[in-house]
Design an enzyme around this catalytic site. Structure first.
Site, mmCIF file in Angstrom:
data_model
loop_
_atom_site.group_PDB
_atom_site.id
_atom_site.type_symbol
_atom_site.label_atom_id
_atom_site.label_comp_id
_atom_site.label_asym_id
_atom_site.label_seq_id
_atom_site.Cartn_x
_atom_site.Cartn_y
_atom_site.Cartn_z
ATOM 1 N N GLU A 196 4.574 -4.939 18.314
ATOM 2 C CA GLU A 196 3.734 -6.130 18.262
ATOM 3 C C GLU A 196 4.440 -7.277 17.568
ATOM 4 O O GLU A 196 5.288 -7.062 16.696
ATOM 5 C CB GLU A 196 2.434 -5.819 17.494
ATOM 6 C CG GLU A 196 1.558 -4.817 18.230
ATOM 7 C CD GLU A 196 0.241 -4.525 17.517
ATOM 8 O OE1 GLU A 196 -0.764 -4.358 18.208
ATOM 9 O OE2 GLU A 196 0.219 -4.464 16.281
ATOM 10 N N CYS A 226 5.899 -13.801 13.579
ATOM 11 C CA CYS A 226 6.165 -12.620 12.763
ATOM 12 C C CYS A 226 6.637 -11.536 13.722
ATOM 13 O O CYS A 226 5.900 -11.152 14.635
ATOM 14 C CB CYS A 226 4.868 -12.224 12.056
ATOM 15 S SG CYS A 226 4.966 -10.680 11.152
ATOM 16 N N CYS A 237 8.021 2.656 11.372
ATOM 17 C CA CYS A 237 8.757 2.391 10.141
ATOM 18 C C CYS A 237 8.923 3.697 9.383
ATOM 19 O O CYS A 237 8.037 4.548 9.400
ATOM 20 C CB CYS A 237 7.994 1.386 9.270
ATOM 21 S SG CYS A 237 8.927 0.838 7.812
ATOM 22 N N CYS A 247 5.186 3.389 3.136
ATOM 23 C CA CYS A 247 4.311 2.771 2.131
ATOM 24 C C CYS A 247 2.862 3.133 2.480
ATOM 25 O O CYS A 247 2.409 2.879 3.601
ATOM 26 C CB CYS A 247 4.497 1.257 2.101
ATOM 27 S SG CYS A 247 6.199 0.766 1.763
ATOM 28 N N CYS A 298 0.243 0.642 4.209
ATOM 29 C CA CYS A 298 0.655 -0.115 5.396
ATOM 30 C C CYS A 298 0.406 0.707 6.647
ATOM 31 O O CYS A 298 0.802 1.871 6.732
ATOM 32 C CB CYS A 298 2.143 -0.458 5.271
ATOM 33 S SG CYS A 298 2.850 -1.183 6.760
ATOM 34 N N CYS A 332 -0.847 -8.874 7.771
ATOM 35 C CA CYS A 332 0.200 -8.082 7.130
ATOM 36 C C CYS A 332 -0.178 -6.615 7.034
ATOM 37 O O CYS A 332 -1.236 -6.270 6.530
ATOM 38 C CB CYS A 332 0.458 -8.564 5.715
ATOM 39 S SG CYS A 332 0.973 -10.255 5.657
HETATM 40 N N1 SAH Z 1 9.402 -3.535 5.808
HETATM 41 C C1 SAH Z 1 9.330 -4.905 5.374
HETATM 42 C C2 SAH Z 1 8.422 -5.737 6.276
HETATM 43 C C3 SAH Z 1 7.017 -5.229 6.198
HETATM 44 S S1 SAH Z 1 5.629 -6.203 6.481
HETATM 45 C C4 SAH Z 1 8.816 -4.956 3.966
HETATM 46 O O1 SAH Z 1 8.271 -3.970 3.498
HETATM 47 O O2 SAH Z 1 8.970 -5.977 3.304
HETATM 48 C C5 SAH Z 1 5.596 -7.540 5.396
HETATM 49 C C6 SAH Z 1 4.750 -7.408 4.145
HETATM 50 O O3 SAH Z 1 3.412 -6.956 4.367
HETATM 51 C C7 SAH Z 1 5.364 -6.441 3.140
HETATM 52 O O4 SAH Z 1 5.379 -7.042 1.881
HETATM 53 C C8 SAH Z 1 4.387 -5.303 3.163
HETATM 54 O O5 SAH Z 1 4.444 -4.544 1.982
HETATM 55 C C9 SAH Z 1 3.080 -6.035 3.336
HETATM 56 N N2 SAH Z 1 1.977 -5.161 3.720
HETATM 57 C C10 SAH Z 1 2.040 -3.976 4.346
HETATM 58 N N3 SAH Z 1 0.819 -3.459 4.516
HETATM 59 C C11 SAH Z 1 -0.057 -4.342 3.985
HETATM 60 C C12 SAH Z 1 -1.468 -4.371 3.865
HETATM 61 N N4 SAH Z 1 -2.205 -3.387 4.347
HETATM 62 N N5 SAH Z 1 -2.028 -5.439 3.249
HETATM 63 C C13 SAH Z 1 -1.244 -6.437 2.783
HETATM 64 N N6 SAH Z 1 0.077 -6.470 2.872
HETATM 65 C C14 SAH Z 1 0.682 -5.429 3.463
#
Ligand code: SAH
Length: 365
Positions: free
Chosen positions: A107, A120, A127, A131, A134, A358
């Site tokens: 996406e 974005c 991934c 985390c 996420c 995000c």
């Molecule tokens: N792998 C990269 C890009 C990920 S997405 C990274 O971790 O930085 C970009 C941002 O969204 C990251 O800071 C990630 O931690 C955040 N993110 C992921 N899940 C989220 C959620 N459920 N709510 C808010 N931010 C989130």
């Protein structure tokens, strides 16, 4: 909380067909020579793809009719097929689900603001960084995207915008954030290739301003250091989410490998090399990382660094026990960071209702 394994190396997968956007300008000329064409055709094709945003044989009117199909077939294959898109925020946010050549789904999200147009994009399908808050992290890593599969998401966004499909009329793509699916620095070589295609001046690339491209990472320290050596000045964003190792070990599991102090030192070096302020991403999770003492600890850590905090209201993902912090906690957090003279902003929650915000990208067909 279930803990998933960390995966650094993507499963081996069949590569998509070769595409112009995989190649450096020199490689493009070589590819044309191999096809028995003169090398200036490389610039013509690049101008079509990156500048005019055209890619179909009938659009390549400055090329001999006999070569058009062949060159498109060889260098401009269709890599992304739109499965569907959904819109929200009165059409100014649009999430697109793409199918890749092998059926893999990814996406991207396009967001029009008053002063900029941001896309974005995803760098991996799934991934491996696990985390727990996420959505993408819950499905594991399927495969790396090729350079051209990454670039195509930006070019597709630029096409939609140039065609005037967004409310407000035709507009140019101005910003790209690597904040979609995947950990970009775990797909290092292809992502750096994509960075070049995004920022190289026309006709070699899209010619975006380097500072308008943001690389977001969980904090893969060796890769941050390597990126600092690339001679690029893209903006770095570090997903910190906790100032202390104890909590960060659980929120960003890769912290067990590279801890807060090391990550910040690598980001400092990146800032020193590039002259660019970096951002610290911090998803505000109710009663998990939003306490006043953690705000103070974060403030102490960042005070005097060339860093800026971007608070992200947590977007709860299906099945998660976590919630966004209440506004009051958010305000107190901001106040404490400000008292430490750390600049802070709050990210808007664009695309929430279409699972396009995000951490919500999960690409269920
Ligand atoms: N792998 C990269 C890009 C990920 S997405 C990274 O971790 O930085 C970009 C941002 O969204 C990251 O800071 C990630 O931690 C955040 N993110 C992921 N899940 C989220 C959620 N459920 N709510 C808010 N931010 C989130």
């Amino acid at each position: 909380m279930t803990s998933l394994p960390l995966v650094f190396d993507a499963p081996k997968a069949a590569l998509p067909p070769r595409h112009l956007a995989d190649l450096s300008p020199a490689e493009r000329r070589a590819a044309l020579a191999e096809l028995g064409e003169q090398s200036f055709r490389a610039d013509q094709l690049s101008r079509h793809y990156f500048h005019r945003l055209t890619h179909r044989p009938e659009q390549l009117t400055d090329l001999p009719a006999a070569s058009r199909d062949r060159l498109c077939g060889a260098l401009l294959p269709e890599l992304l097929t739109e499965v569907r898109h959904v819109e929200t925020d009165r059409g100014t946010t649009r999430k697109t689900l793409w199918k890749l050549h092998d059926g893999t789904l990814v996406e991207s999200v396009l967001m029009r603001y008053r002063d900029r147009l941001t896309v974005c994009i995803s760098s991996q399908a799934g991934c491996g960084m696990a985390c727990p808050f996420c959505a993408t992290g819950q499905g594991g890593l399927k495969r790396n995207l090729s350079t051209a599969e990454i670039v195509e998401q930006a070019v597709a966004a630029a096409r939609v915008a140039a065609a005037g499909e967004l409310p407000g009329g035709p507009v140019r793509l101005s910003n790209v954030v690597f904040m979609g699916m995947g950990e970009p620095l775990a797909n290092y070589r292809r992502v750096v290739g994509a960075l070049h295609r995004l920022v190289d001046p026309s006709p070699d690339g899209l010619g975006l301003a380097q500072r308008s491209v943001t690389m977001s990472t969980v904090g893969l320290v060796p890769a941050i250091r390597r990126l600092a050596e690339e001679g690029l000045q893209v903006t770095l964003a570090v997903s910190l989410h906790a100032p202390d190792d104890e909590l960060r070990d659980t929120l960003v599991p890769v912290n067990t490998r590279w801890q807060v102090r090391e990550v910040l030192e690598a980001a400092d070096d990146y800032a020193a090399r590039t002259g660019r302020r970096y951002s610290i991403e911090y998803a505000m999770i109710r009663d998990v990382n939003d306490q006043a003492w953690r705000a103070d600890l974060l403030g102490q850590l960042l005070s005097g660094r060339l860093a800026h905090v971007n608070l992200i209201p947590l977007n709860p993902t299906p099945g998660s026990q976590w919630d966004a912090s209440p506004k009051r906690a958010e305000e107190a957090f901001i106040q404490r960071l400000t008292a430490h003279r750390v600049p802070v902003t709050v990210r808007d929650t664009r695309g929430r209702d279409i699972d396009g915000a995000c951490g919500q990208l999960a690409a269920n067909g």
